[in-house]
Motif scaffolding. Structure first.
Motif, PDB file in Angstrom:
ATOM      1  N   ARG A   1     -27.297 -19.626 -40.833  1.00 21.11           N
ATOM      2  CA  ARG A   1     -26.900 -19.964 -39.072  1.00 21.11           C
ATOM      3  C   ARG A   1     -27.823 -19.249 -38.385  1.00 21.11           C
ATOM      4  O   ARG A   1     -28.261 -18.300 -38.521  1.00 21.11           O
ATOM      5  CB  ARG A   1     -25.482 -19.247 -39.203  1.00 21.11           C
ATOM      6  N   VAL A   2     -28.103 -20.050 -37.331  1.00 18.10           N
ATOM      7  CA  VAL A   2     -29.010 -19.584 -36.294  1.00 18.10           C
ATOM      8  C   VAL A   2     -28.474 -19.823 -34.933  1.00 18.10           C
ATOM      9  O   VAL A   2     -27.504 -20.491 -34.674  1.00 18.10           O
ATOM     10  CB  VAL A   2     -30.411 -20.156 -36.306  1.00 18.10           C
ATOM     11  N   SER A   3     -29.067 -18.749 -34.015  1.00 18.97           N
ATOM     12  CA  SER A   3     -28.723 -19.253 -32.397  1.00 18.97           C
ATOM     13  C   SER A   3     -29.519 -19.624 -31.794  1.00 18.97           C
ATOM     14  O   SER A   3     -30.810 -18.997 -31.645  1.00 18.97           O
ATOM     15  CB  SER A   3     -28.341 -17.751 -31.921  1.00 18.97           C
ATOM     16  N   VAL A   4     -29.494 -20.989 -31.298  1.00 18.68           N
ATOM     17  CA  VAL A   4     -30.455 -21.637 -30.531  1.00 18.68           C
ATOM     18  C   VAL A   4     -30.067 -22.207 -29.164  1.00 18.68           C
ATOM     19  O   VAL A   4     -28.594 -22.568 -29.150  1.00 18.68           O
ATOM     20  CB  VAL A   4     -30.923 -22.769 -31.356  1.00 18.68           C
ATOM     21  N   VAL A   5     -30.958 -21.930 -28.137  1.00 17.80           N
ATOM     22  CA  VAL A   5     -30.603 -22.628 -26.833  1.00 17.80           C
ATOM     23  C   VAL A   5     -31.420 -23.681 -26.385  1.00 17.80           C
ATOM     24  O   VAL A   5     -32.762 -23.378 -26.126  1.00 17.80           O
ATOM     25  CB  VAL A   5     -30.259 -21.382 -25.903  1.00 17.80           C
ATOM     26  N   ARG A   6     -31.112 -24.972 -26.233  1.00 11.25           N
ATOM     27  CA  ARG A   6     -32.075 -25.704 -25.761  1.00 11.25           C
ATOM     28  C   ARG A   6     -32.273 -25.716 -24.289  1.00 11.25           C
ATOM     29  O   ARG A   6     -31.427 -25.628 -23.536  1.00 11.25           O
ATOM     30  CB  ARG A   6     -31.618 -27.232 -26.113  1.00 11.25           C
ATOM     31  N   GLY A   7     -33.627 -25.340 -24.029  1.00 11.35           N
ATOM     32  CA  GLY A   7     -34.001 -25.121 -22.657  1.00 11.35           C
ATOM     33  C   GLY A   7     -34.210 -23.699 -22.489  1.00 11.35           C
ATOM     34  O   GLY A   7     -35.106 -23.287 -21.527  1.00 11.35           O
ATOM     35  N   GLY A   8     -34.083 -22.775 -23.572  1.00  9.21           N
ATOM     36  CA  GLY A   8     -34.465 -21.360 -23.544  1.00  9.21           C
ATOM     37  C   GLY A   8     -33.398 -20.415 -23.047  1.00  9.21           C
ATOM     38  O   GLY A   8     -32.703 -20.692 -22.096  1.00  9.21           O
ATOM     39  N   ARG A   9     -33.238 -19.224 -23.747  1.00  7.95           N
ATOM     40  CA  ARG A   9     -32.332 -18.264 -23.529  1.00  7.95           C
ATOM     41  C   ARG A   9     -32.769 -17.496 -22.194  1.00  7.95           C
ATOM     42  O   ARG A   9     -31.681 -17.132 -21.698  1.00  7.95           O
ATOM     43  CB  ARG A   9     -32.162 -17.339 -24.633  1.00  7.95           C
ATOM     44  N   LYS A  10     -33.869 -17.428 -21.785  1.00  2.87           N
ATOM     45  CA  LYS A  10     -34.414 -16.657 -20.925  1.00  2.87           C
ATOM     46  C   LYS A  10     -33.789 -17.336 -19.406  1.00  2.87           C
ATOM     47  O   LYS A  10     -33.421 -16.790 -18.599  1.00  2.87           O
ATOM     48  CB  LYS A  10     -35.908 -16.493 -20.537  1.00  2.87           C
ATOM     49  N   LEU A  11     -34.066 -18.805 -19.701  1.00 12.08           N
ATOM     50  CA  LEU A  11     -33.335 -19.524 -18.254  1.00 12.08           C
ATOM     51  C   LEU A  11     -32.368 -19.770 -18.368  1.00 12.08           C
ATOM     52  O   LEU A  11     -31.390 -19.621 -17.266  1.00 12.08           O
ATOM     53  CB  LEU A  11     -34.224 -21.049 -18.426  1.00 12.08           C
ATOM     54  N   LEU A  12     -31.206 -19.500 -19.335  1.00 12.60           N
ATOM     55  CA  LEU A  12     -30.063 -19.531 -19.442  1.00 12.60           C
ATOM     56  C   LEU A  12     -29.452 -18.267 -18.867  1.00 12.60           C
ATOM     57  O   LEU A  12     -28.513 -18.331 -18.028  1.00 12.60           O
ATOM     58  CB  LEU A  12     -29.407 -19.809 -20.930  1.00 12.60           C
ATOM     59  N   ASN A  13     -29.942 -17.248 -19.080  1.00 11.23           N
ATOM     60  CA  ASN A  13     -29.641 -15.917 -18.606  1.00 11.23           C
ATOM     61  C   ASN A  13     -29.724 -15.621 -17.289  1.00 11.23           C
ATOM     62  O   ASN A  13     -29.177 -14.933 -16.440  1.00 11.23           O
ATOM     63  CB  ASN A  13     -30.176 -14.830 -19.310  1.00 11.23           C
ATOM     64  N   GLN A  14     -30.695 -16.259 -16.643  1.00  6.83           N
ATOM     65  CA  GLN A  14     -31.050 -16.290 -15.190  1.00  6.83           C
ATOM     66  C   GLN A  14     -29.951 -16.891 -14.449  1.00  6.83           C
ATOM     67  O   GLN A  14     -29.747 -16.545 -12.987  1.00  6.83           O
ATOM     68  CB  GLN A  14     -32.345 -17.141 -14.660  1.00  6.83           C
TER      69      GLN A  14
END
Length: 542
Positions: A165-178
């Protein structure tokens, strides 16, 4: 006596086999912009669903599940689009898997350091290699609680790793946290939404060898005309035969344009990716391909003309040229870079510093550059260095992975090899054995420049230390300890021993008896030594 760890052998770093060039789409119309947004959004949603299925499969993934995912995507796009989506999903899952493994290593390093420091008495000082105990009882208690937290986190991440199991964010986790702090990011909600959507679009097509111009999905002609195969639900937007849309915008690759043109005219595979810079509103296209059958230069050939030893630091590269015998030649060089600011600025600084390094390497005529195979996994944790925040930031700021990858890529284009060496003891031994001998009145040598000499000698296969200890039975104190490098004034077998007054009982020259018989004694000690003692016969009595 400390036991030195085994030092790995130098090896030639593999040259980068991939090439990627980028150019701007010039003159796109409003219709082009609308079509690209629709196609990117549609394929992006398919890619998101496919990634969710791949993550759910975990370690149960197989060629059959891959084929099933591709068959499910084909009716909503095309066979080639579905293949590109599933391949990108597989690569993204593998990248997340490697990042998860690095996170596990970091957690394990932090746990090991905390356990070591908790086992020591409070206030005990550390050594150069190991940290000491905690300063106070309160700090010891806080770290014991943090150890529990890290162990719990390590168990959770390890369970996910074993299950796949992995944790992936399409678009980037950094941009999501912004999104949760737009004021600190300096963006409005609309600006963030535009960047988020553009980052999640999918407009990537893999190349196909033998097909026209090397790609059947996104096709770029030698004249710069760009066309793409529309997905089945968007086929009504086509303006060319066979469900294709030809953009009014054109592209002309300035960098490596001739190499790219030779490939597509020979119908060799070229992959393309179209993406939007939401901040400027400009469309870009990337062309990439793989170079096969790259020549492999033997290690001895790279060493024939000497090497340049390079020591990587947080703000500069310290380099020194060495001949084939391991002797420093000429003057050391320093190549500065500034790793503050945006990612684009940092990347440009690294590229500029490496360009100057390669220009100097070409001028000297060397065929290889020696660098350290660095990995700061256990040194970047805050548990090892405690409150030394500036030092941790310094270590974390050294761009080991990015600089090494870019150096290998740029050296491959310049025809220069890269020799990676074990980083053990290079800084310490370089400062101990080379900093002082190379320092002159007009040329002060820094510790980093001495480390560059040590790296270059190891890349050439020579010893870093300039003198080794003799065999054990040949040492001056007979089976005693001697350092590898004799200090000034130390008595040893290499130098002339001072005259020690008194009789020499360990060795007598052949003419000693004749000399003693003929010379005139001047002291009581000499008179005694010149006498000849004769034992009388035993007295026999009744």
């Amino acid at each position: 006596m400390a036991v030195l760890r085994q030092i790995a052998r130098p090896f030639v770093a593999e040259a980068a086999s991939g090439v990627c060039i980028r150019d701007r789409l010039k003159g796109p119309t409003a219709e082009d912009d609308a079509v690209l947004r629709l196609v990117g959004g549609h394929l992006g949603s398919l890619a998101s669903r496919d990634l969710a299925r791949r993550v759910a499969d975990g370690m149960e993934h197989s060629t059959q599940t891959w084929a099933a995912r591709k068959r499910g995507l084909t009716p909503q796009s095309s066979s080639r689009w579905a293949g590109a989506v599933t391949k990108a999903t597989h690569d993204q899952w593998g990248l997340s898997r490697r990042a998860q493994w690095q996170h596990l290593r970091g957690l394990a390093a932090g746990i090991a350091v905390i356990r070591h420091r908790l086992a020591l008495p409070i206030g005990e000082k550390g050594t150069k290699r190991q940290p000491g105990g905690y300063r106070s009882r309160g700090q010891w208690h806080a770290k014991s609680r943090r150890l529990t937290h890290l162990e719990r986190e390590y168990g959770r991440v390890k369970a996910d790793h074993e299950a796949g199991r992995v944790s992936v964010v399409r678009g980037g986790r950094k941009l999501l946290n912004q999104r949760h702090n737009l004021q600190a990011a300096g963006k409005s909600a609309g600006q963030w939404r535009a960047q988020w959507q553009a980052a999640r679009w999918f407009l990537t097509a893999d190349g196909e060898c033998g097909k026209r111009y090397g790609n059947e999905t996104i096709r770029v002609t030698p004249g710069g005309e760009v066309g793409l195969k529309l997905p089945t639900p968007l086929a009504h937007l086509a303006n060319a035969p066979h469900g294709r849309y030809v953009l009014a915008a054109t592209v002309s690759f300035a960098h490596r344009g001739e190499e790219w043109r030779d490939r597509i005219e020979a119908n060799r595979a070229v992959a393309y990716r179209i993406h939007l810079n939401a901040s400027s509103g400009r469309w870009y296209i990337d062309a990439s391909w793989t170079r096969k059958n790259l020549p492999v230069v033997p290690l001895d050939t790279l060493r024939a003309r000497g090497v340049i030893g390079v020591d990587m630091n947080a703000d500069h590269l310290a380099a020194w040229r060495l001949d084939e015998h391991g002797n420093p030649v000429g003057q050391p060089r320093r190549f500065d870079y500034d790793l503050t600011g945006t990612a684009t600025h940092r990347d440009a600084q690294l590229r500029h510093a490496l360009t100057r390094l390669l220009h100097w390497a070409r001028a000297t005529g060397v065929q290889a550059i020696g660098i350290e195979d660095l990995d700061f996994t256990d040194s970047k944790t805050r548990e090892k260095h405690g409150r030394k925040k500036r030092f941790r930031q310094l270590v974390s700021g050294i761009p080991t992975g990015k600089l090494r990858a870019r150096l290998v890529s740029m050296c491959a284009e310049a025809g220069i090899g890269v020799i990676a060496v074990d980083p053990a003891y290079t800084s310490g031994w370089g400062a101990e054995h080379w900093q002082k001998p190379l320092t002159t009145g007009r040329r002060p040598v820094t510790r980093h420049q001495a480390a560059g000499v040590a790296i270059g000698r190891r890349a050439l296969g020579h010893r870093i230390r300039r003198r080794t200890a003799p065999p054990r039975d040949d040492r001056s104190d007979r089976r005693g300890h001697r350092t590898a490098q004799a200090r000034p004034g130390d008595r040893g077998l290499e130098g002339t021993r001072p005259r020690i007054p008194g009789p020499r009982t360990r060795s007598v020259s052949p003419g000693a008896a004749r000399t003693r018989a003929t010379r005139t004694s001047t002291t009581v000690r000499d008179v005694r030594s010149a006498q000849v003692w004769v034992q009388d016969s035993l007295l026999l009595t009744d």
